[in-house]
Design an enzyme around this catalytic site. Structure first.
Site, PDB file in Angstrom:
ATOM      1  N   GLY A 132      -0.414 -29.453   5.815  1.00 32.56           N
ATOM      2  CA  GLY A 132      -0.310 -29.149   4.451  1.00 32.56           C
ATOM      3  C   GLY A 132      -1.214 -28.129   4.348  1.00 32.56           C
ATOM      4  N   SER A 135      -2.501 -21.072   5.156  1.00 35.34           N
ATOM      5  CA  SER A 135      -3.406 -19.921   4.582  1.00 35.34           C
ATOM      6  C   SER A 135      -4.489 -20.607   3.597  1.00 35.34           C
ATOM      7  CB  SER A 135      -2.406 -19.011   4.083  1.00 35.34           C
ATOM      8  OG  SER A 135      -1.948 -18.181   4.973  1.00 35.34           O
ATOM      9  N   LEU A 342      17.702   0.667  24.075  1.00 34.09           N
ATOM     10  CA  LEU A 342      17.927   0.178  25.303  1.00 34.09           C
ATOM     11  C   LEU A 342      19.417  -0.674  25.356  1.00 34.09           C
ATOM     12  CD1 LEU A 342      15.168   0.077  26.337  1.00 34.09           C
ATOM     13  CD2 LEU A 342      15.498  -1.825  27.525  1.00 34.09           C
ATOM     14  N   GLU A 367      -3.605 -15.536  12.359  1.00 30.07           N
ATOM     15  CA  GLU A 367      -4.885 -14.780  11.776  1.00 30.07           C
ATOM     16  C   GLU A 367      -4.938 -13.958  10.553  1.00 30.07           C
ATOM     17  OE1 GLU A 367      -8.631 -15.000  12.846  1.00 30.07           O
ATOM     18  OE2 GLU A 367      -6.945 -15.520  14.316  1.00 30.07           O
ATOM     19  N   THR A 369      -1.395 -13.771   7.450  1.00 26.01           N
ATOM     20  CA  THR A 369      -0.132 -13.156   7.214  1.00 26.01           C
ATOM     21  C   THR A 369      -0.326 -11.826   6.566  1.00 26.01           C
ATOM     22  OG1 THR A 369       0.227 -14.198   5.255  1.00 26.01           O
ATOM     23  CG2 THR A 369       0.966 -15.547   6.909  1.00 26.01           C
TER      24      THR A 369
END
Length: 386
Positions: A132, A135, A342, A367, A369
């Site tokens: 839960g 961030s 490609l 690290e 968003t």
């Protein structure tokens, strides 16, 4: 500028880059596809990085690190990631944990953990995220309560790098529910073999497969007073203290992927012929290569600028967010372009472009968003305006 950032340091950094580039070419690149397909943790590469002094680049020499600058760290991260992002990810993890131990650890804690972590003999993890709380660390549910002189830890952590293989984990927990982030969270050093610690699972990831991710479950884990890192209540501040350097590390990792994508696309465009001439002579392909080169170089300049601010003690938060945001999203753009150049071959497992595309995607998420970075940048703009 600090003395270490003058032109006199350029030869030292160039030698470091050359050493890491040679290491990546000889010892990482040959096993990348095997590591990606088996998802094996590269023990031999991890140990070798420790031998070469690539763990703890900015950790002071007195604590066993290289005593380098953030500029050195991001240079190493790009070169390692050019070889394989999973390897660079391990370097970044040690940098973060080593920095926290250096900044907040007692001498006893440093002596116990740092030599093994920096040498690659002890594998570490950094446990923040929960079911839960991502961030929003204010939603943290893991708790540590006092029981006499000891602490008792309960909770669950998910998406933790190295959880399946770690020997020790830095764990953020709530120690005062009334204070929450500002004085209510603390960091603990938890040996994974402590009774009550369970490795929950190992995730099957899209990319960066040789850097294992999993979970921890803590059930009445009894920790001695010496497990507390720093002062009680300093945990959230400790997290913030390494965020900026951590974001630059991931930005540099992303830029290593970006450069690898450019090189593999360029090589294919020059060697592949259609309609009697190489793909590189078609403007639609040539312009994509140009855009890839611009994205890579712009990201590098943003990273170097932000690293210079950190190394000279200037405020660097928005600059680090800009660098991380641009480098990670440029990496996704460049790997997508490489697959496109490609063609069908770029969509086949075992082709570098396909792996790079998968490896790049997470860099816009972990690290901090891209959305978090934009929030930091926009708030700074508004603050300066008003």
């Amino acid at each position: 500028m600090s003395p270490r950032q003058t032109a006199d340091t350029a030869p030292e950094r160039d030698a470091l880059i050359t050493m890491v580039r040679d290491f990546a070419a000889k010892e990482i690149t040959p096993v990348v596809e095997e590591l990606d397909s088996t998802e094996r943790f590269p023990e031999e590469i991890y140990a070798r990085m420790g031998e070469l002094g690539l763990m703890g680049i900015t950790v002071p020499e007195r604590d066993g690190g290289a005593g380098g600058l953030v500029a050195d760290y991001i240079a190493v991260m790009e070169e390692l990631s050019y070889g394989y992002a999973s390897v660079a990810d391990q370097c970044g993890l040690v940098e973060l944990v080593g920095s926290l131990l250096t900044g907040y650890g007692t001498q006893e804690q440093k002596d116990r953990y740092l030599p093994g972590i920096i040498s690659g003999r002890i594998r570490c993890a950094y446990a923040l995220t929960e079911p839960g709380a991502g961030s929003d660390l204010g939603s943290l549910a893991t708790r540590a309560r006092r029981d006499g002189a000891d602490w008792v830890l309960n909770g669950e952590k998910i998406y933790i790098h190295n959880a399946p293989v770690a020997d020790v984990a830095l764990v953020l927990a709530v120690t005062d529910a009334g204070k929450r982030k500002r004085g209510g969270m603390s960091m603990f050093l938890v040996d994974v073999d402590t009774p009550g610690v369970e490795r929950g699972y190992r995730e099957k990831k899209m990319g960066q497969k040789a850097s294992p991710v999993g979970g921890f479950v803590f059930t009445d884990v009894r920790l001695p007073p010496t497990a507390l890192l720093g002062e009680e209540g300093s945990g959230f501040g400790a997290v913030l203290s390494v965020l900026e350097k951590g974001r630059l590390g991931i930005g540099a990792l992303a830029n290593g992927i970006s450069r690898a994508a450019l090189d593999t696309a360029n090589e294919h465009a020059v060697s592949r012929h259609q309609f009697g001439r190489p793909l590189s002579e078609f403007q639609s392909v040539a312009f994509q290569l140009a855009d890839m080169a611009v994205d890579h170089q712009a990201a590098r300049l943003l990273l170097e600028h932000a690293a210079g601010l950190l190394d000279t003690g200037h405020p660097a938060g928005p600059a680090c967010s800009m660098a991380k945001l641009f480098a990670s999203e440029a990496s996704v753009r460049n790997t997508s372009r490489a697959v496109q150049i490609l063609g069908g071959g770029g969509y086949i497992r075992g082709v570098p472009a396909e792996r790079l595309y998968r490896d790049a995607r997470i860099t816009t998420i972990y690290e901090g968003t891209s959305e978090v970075q934009r929030l930091i940048i926009s708030r700074d703009l508004v603050r300066r305006r008003g």
